[in-house]
Every structure is written in structure tokens, then in C-alpha cells.
Scaffold this active site. Structure first.
Site, mmCIF file in Angstrom:
data_model
loop_
_atom_site.group_PDB
_atom_site.id
_atom_site.type_symbol
_atom_site.label_atom_id
_atom_site.label_comp_id
_atom_site.label_asym_id
_atom_site.label_seq_id
_atom_site.Cartn_x
_atom_site.Cartn_y
_atom_site.Cartn_z
ATOM 1 N N TYR A 149 14.254 96.837 -29.008
ATOM 2 C CA TYR A 149 14.468 98.237 -29.409
ATOM 3 C C TYR A 149 13.602 99.167 -28.554
ATOM 4 O O TYR A 149 14.105 100.117 -27.945
ATOM 5 C CB TYR A 149 14.139 98.399 -30.901
ATOM 6 N N SER A 152 14.752 99.259 -24.970
ATOM 7 C CA SER A 152 15.993 100.034 -24.763
ATOM 8 C C SER A 152 15.716 101.533 -24.804
ATOM 9 O O SER A 152 16.334 102.308 -24.074
ATOM 10 C CB SER A 152 17.046 99.661 -25.812
HETATM 11 P P1 NDP Z 1 22.762 103.835 -38.648
HETATM 12 O O1 NDP Z 1 22.726 102.342 -38.679
HETATM 13 O O2 NDP Z 1 22.846 104.541 -39.963
HETATM 14 O O3 NDP Z 1 23.944 104.326 -37.700
HETATM 15 C C1 NDP Z 1 24.145 103.732 -36.455
HETATM 16 C C2 NDP Z 1 25.449 104.230 -35.850
HETATM 17 O O4 NDP Z 1 25.630 103.611 -34.573
HETATM 18 C C3 NDP Z 1 26.652 103.877 -36.704
HETATM 19 O O5 NDP Z 1 27.503 104.988 -36.763
HETATM 20 C C4 NDP Z 1 27.316 102.740 -35.941
HETATM 21 O O6 NDP Z 1 28.732 102.818 -36.100
HETATM 22 C C5 NDP Z 1 26.929 103.084 -34.509
HETATM 23 N N1 NDP Z 1 26.978 101.915 -33.629
HETATM 24 C C6 NDP Z 1 26.222 100.797 -33.668
HETATM 25 N N2 NDP Z 1 26.608 99.946 -32.710
HETATM 26 C C7 NDP Z 1 27.639 100.535 -32.051
HETATM 27 C C8 NDP Z 1 28.488 100.155 -30.978
HETATM 28 N N3 NDP Z 1 28.347 98.967 -30.361
HETATM 29 N N4 NDP Z 1 29.442 101.028 -30.569
HETATM 30 C C9 NDP Z 1 29.597 102.227 -31.176
HETATM 31 N N5 NDP Z 1 28.839 102.642 -32.203
HETATM 32 C C10 NDP Z 1 27.878 101.799 -32.635
HETATM 33 O O7 NDP Z 1 21.453 104.248 -37.848
HETATM 34 P P2 NDP Z 1 20.740 105.655 -37.550
HETATM 35 O O8 NDP Z 1 21.589 106.769 -37.933
HETATM 36 O O9 NDP Z 1 19.384 105.555 -38.082
HETATM 37 O O10 NDP Z 1 20.607 105.558 -35.960
HETATM 38 C C11 NDP Z 1 21.169 106.502 -35.054
HETATM 39 C C12 NDP Z 1 20.254 106.613 -33.848
HETATM 40 O O11 NDP Z 1 19.000 107.138 -34.246
HETATM 41 C C13 NDP Z 1 19.977 105.269 -33.158
HETATM 42 O O12 NDP Z 1 20.052 105.418 -31.768
HETATM 43 C C14 NDP Z 1 18.551 104.975 -33.585
HETATM 44 O O13 NDP Z 1 17.874 104.175 -32.649
HETATM 45 C C15 NDP Z 1 17.967 106.369 -33.671
HETATM 46 N N6 NDP Z 1 16.772 106.446 -34.485
HETATM 47 C C16 NDP Z 1 16.792 106.136 -35.824
HETATM 48 C C17 NDP Z 1 15.626 106.181 -36.564
HETATM 49 C C18 NDP Z 1 15.577 105.826 -38.011
HETATM 50 O O14 NDP Z 1 14.483 105.628 -38.579
HETATM 51 N N7 NDP Z 1 16.698 105.758 -38.695
HETATM 52 C C19 NDP Z 1 14.360 106.566 -35.951
HETATM 53 C C20 NDP Z 1 14.445 106.889 -34.555
HETATM 54 C C21 NDP Z 1 15.609 106.834 -33.865
HETATM 55 P P3 NDP Z 1 29.768 101.573 -36.239
HETATM 56 O O15 NDP Z 1 29.032 100.473 -36.931
HETATM 57 O O16 NDP Z 1 30.895 102.160 -37.036
HETATM 58 O O17 NDP Z 1 30.154 101.261 -34.834
#
Ligand code: NDP
Length: 266
Positions: A149, A152
Site C-alpha cells: 500500500y 503504491s
Molecule cells: P472503499 O473500499 O470504500 O472503496 C474503494 C473503491 O475502489 C470501490 O469503489 C471499488 O469499487 C474501487 N476499486 C477497487 N479495486 C478496483 C479495481 N480493480 N478497478 C476499479 N475500481 C476498483 O475504499 P475508500 O473509499 O476508503 O478508498 C478510496 C481511496 O482512498 C483509495 O485509493 C484509498 O487508498 C484512499 N484512502 C483511503 C483512506 C481510508 O482510511 N479509507 C485513507 C487514505 C486514502 P469496485 O469494488 O466496485 O470495483
């Protein structure tokens, strides 16, 4: 963001879903992308059909990312904002992790950003638009148990900074947005050392920053064309202290993360 054509990857959950709703509320024409199209349809079911597009896309597939950009151009004829938000996390010691877990993290968080940004860039240059990466405080400080993580997110920072500098004279705006701990589904589905989902979050999600607050702050930063956004008090302190006292922060981060439920290190 009024009338701006805004693509959001990972729009089916958490921060991406909140970003889609916030962008739509601000008058943007929103392209929602994720693997689960039915979840996208649920979000947009009451929206005006001329103002949104749902695209099923797996960002680890270069072809899907190309298709996402092509379908956006076919419907709206332009791209003003691309938000690379799709992402997954992990929790395992580097010593024990199956290397496919690291590959999956890089494929989603880093390569997904490479593909979408590369295909969108010519369109963003035409509109002098905004290229956004939803990174993390883990892109500033290595977090134990999150090797893939953090790697990336550090890689996203390098990539986006280069794109910003290469296009400094062309009016492109690049925002690196770094939320701190945010309430979402990310920790429930984070990968364990064997690649299975860890199933439950080790944190009390109700105490974390809501995804809706993160979305508002990211949209404000896009409108102000900011370079960087770091969120939560803990996130800001981590980034600041790490700049001046990186060795001290190694110990602080270790001690903090070791307190998580079922931490892989003590
Ligand atoms: P969620 O797990 O709630 O959402 C993740 C989203 O990414 C989903 O909509 C999922 O959609 C999508 N996703 C995952 N893999 C793929 C793929 N291969 N292709 C297309 N879509 C994909 O996580 P968050 O909302 O927390 O995360 C969103 C971003 O925020 C991420 O980049 C995360 O690293 C970042 N972030 C989050 C933090 C936190 O504490 N929550 C803190 C800091 C950064 P689906 O499964 O439908 O494809």
C-alpha cells in the site's frame, strides 16, 4: 466544478461514492467508474441522465481504462477532471506476505492511475483541466504491515509530480490528495498475507473522518487548484514531523500501528 466533466474511479463505495455525489451536487457532469456497475446504478438512479455516465471498469486492465476515457469522450466530448480514486489496501508483514498481494496493490493503486492518467492526459491538456490522485498519508510515511500500500502511494506521488512538472507550462492542474484514516469499506476488504480479505476493520470506523467530509475537502481543493491536500490532524502531524524527525517518527508509527486489533507485529 459546474458543468465540468469529471471522471471518478472507484465511485461505487466510500470516498469515491461521496466524491461522485459531491461533484454532482456542485453541478458537474459525472462519470462513475468501478467494477460493480449495479452499485454505480444505485448511486445515480435519481440523477438527470444527461449529467452522468456509469462505466464498468477494472482499473488493473489497461483496456478498461482506455474504454473509460473513450466512452466519456463519446458522451460528453471533453474531460475536465480525472480523479484517480480506486484503491485497495492490505495488512501483512512483508516477511510473510504472498508477493501476489503486493502485485495486486501496485496493479490497482499505481498502474490504475498510470493507465487512466495516460489516456486522459491529451483531453485534460485541451481543457487545462485537473488530474487528481487520491493517495494517502501512507504515501509520505511507510506504514508497517502495509508494504504494498505505502509503495503504491509513494509511486503515485512520484508519477503525479512528474506529470505536473512536465506540463508546468501547459496549464494542467495536478492535485495529490492524501486523506488520513477515513470511514469506508477499505479495511474490511484489505488483503491479508495470503490474499484473502481480512473481513473486518481493526479500527472503530465511527471515530474516523467521514468520507463525505473528505469528498467536500477534495472538491474544494480542485476548485482552488491546490497542489497538495493532507487531511486529519494526525495525518498533518505525521507529514510535518516526519519532514524534520523521520527517525523519531519511525518509532511513533510503529507504536501506533502495533496497537491495532490483531496487529501482525507487537
Ligand atoms: P472503499 O473500499 O470504500 O472503496 C474503494 C473503491 O475502489 C470501490 O469503489 C471499488 O469499487 C474501487 N476499486 C477497487 N479495486 C478496483 C479495481 N480493480 N478497478 C476499479 N475500481 C476498483 O475504499 P475508500 O473509499 O476508503 O478508498 C478510496 C481511496 O482512498 C483509495 O485509493 C484509498 O487508498 C484512499 N484512502 C483511503 C483512506 C481510508 O482510511 N479509507 C485513507 C487514505 C486514502 P469496485 O469494488 O466496485 O470495483
Amino acid at each position: 466544478m459546474k458543468d465540468k466533466v469529471t471522471i471518478i474511479t472507484g465511485a461505487s463505495s466510500g470516498i469515491g461514492r461521496a466524491l461522485a455525489r459531491e461533484a454532482y451536487a456542485r453541478g458537474a457532469r459525472v462519470v462513475l467508474a468501478a467494477r460493480r456497475k449495479e452499485a454505480l446504478e444505485h448511486i445515480s438512479k435519481e440523477w438527470n441522465s444527461s449529467s452522468y455516465l456509469n462505466v464498468e471498469a477494472d482499473v488493473t486492465s489497461e483496456n478498461d481504462c482506455r474504454k473509460l476515457i473513450d466512452e466519456t469522450i463519446r458522451k460528453f466530448g471533453r474531460i475536465d477532471i480525472l480523479i484517480n480514486n480506486a484503491g485497495i489496501s492490505m495488512r501483512a508483514l512483508f516477511e510473510e506476505v504472498d508477493l501476489d498481494v503486493i502485485r495486486k496493490l501496485m496493479d490497482t493503486n499505481f498502474w490504475g492511475t498510470v493507465y487512466c492518467s495516460n489516456y486522459a492526459l491529451p483531453h485534460l491538456l485541451k481543457t487545462k483541466g485537473s488530474l487528481v490522485g487520491v493517495s494517502s498519508v501512507a504515501g509520505y510515511k511507510g506504514l508497517p504491515g502495509r508494504a504494498g500500500y505505502s509503495a503504491s502511494k509513494f509511486a503515485m506521488h512520484g508519477l503525479l509530480e512528474v506529470i505536473r512538472i512536465e506540463n508546468i507550462k501547459k496549464g494542467l492542474h495536478v492535485l495529490i490528495a492524501c486523506p488520513g484514516f477515513t470511514s469506508s469499506n477499505i479495511r474490511n476488504i484489505a488483503l491479508s498475507k495470503d490474499g484473502s480479505s481480512q473481513g473486518e476493520t481493526p479500527l472503530d470506523e465511527s471515530k474516523l473522518m467521514p468520507a463525505e467530509t473528505v469528498a467536500k475537502l477534495i472538491c474544494n481543493a480542485i476548485e482552488k487548484r491546490k497542489h497538495t491536500l493532507v487531511l486529519t490532524t494526525m495525518g498533518k502531524m505525521t507529514v510535518l514531523l516526519n519532514k524534520f524527525f523521520p527517525k523519531f517518527m519511525d518509532g511513533m508509527v510503529y507504536n501506533h500501528m502495533a496497537k491495532e486489533a490483531d496487529s501482525p507485529f507487537k
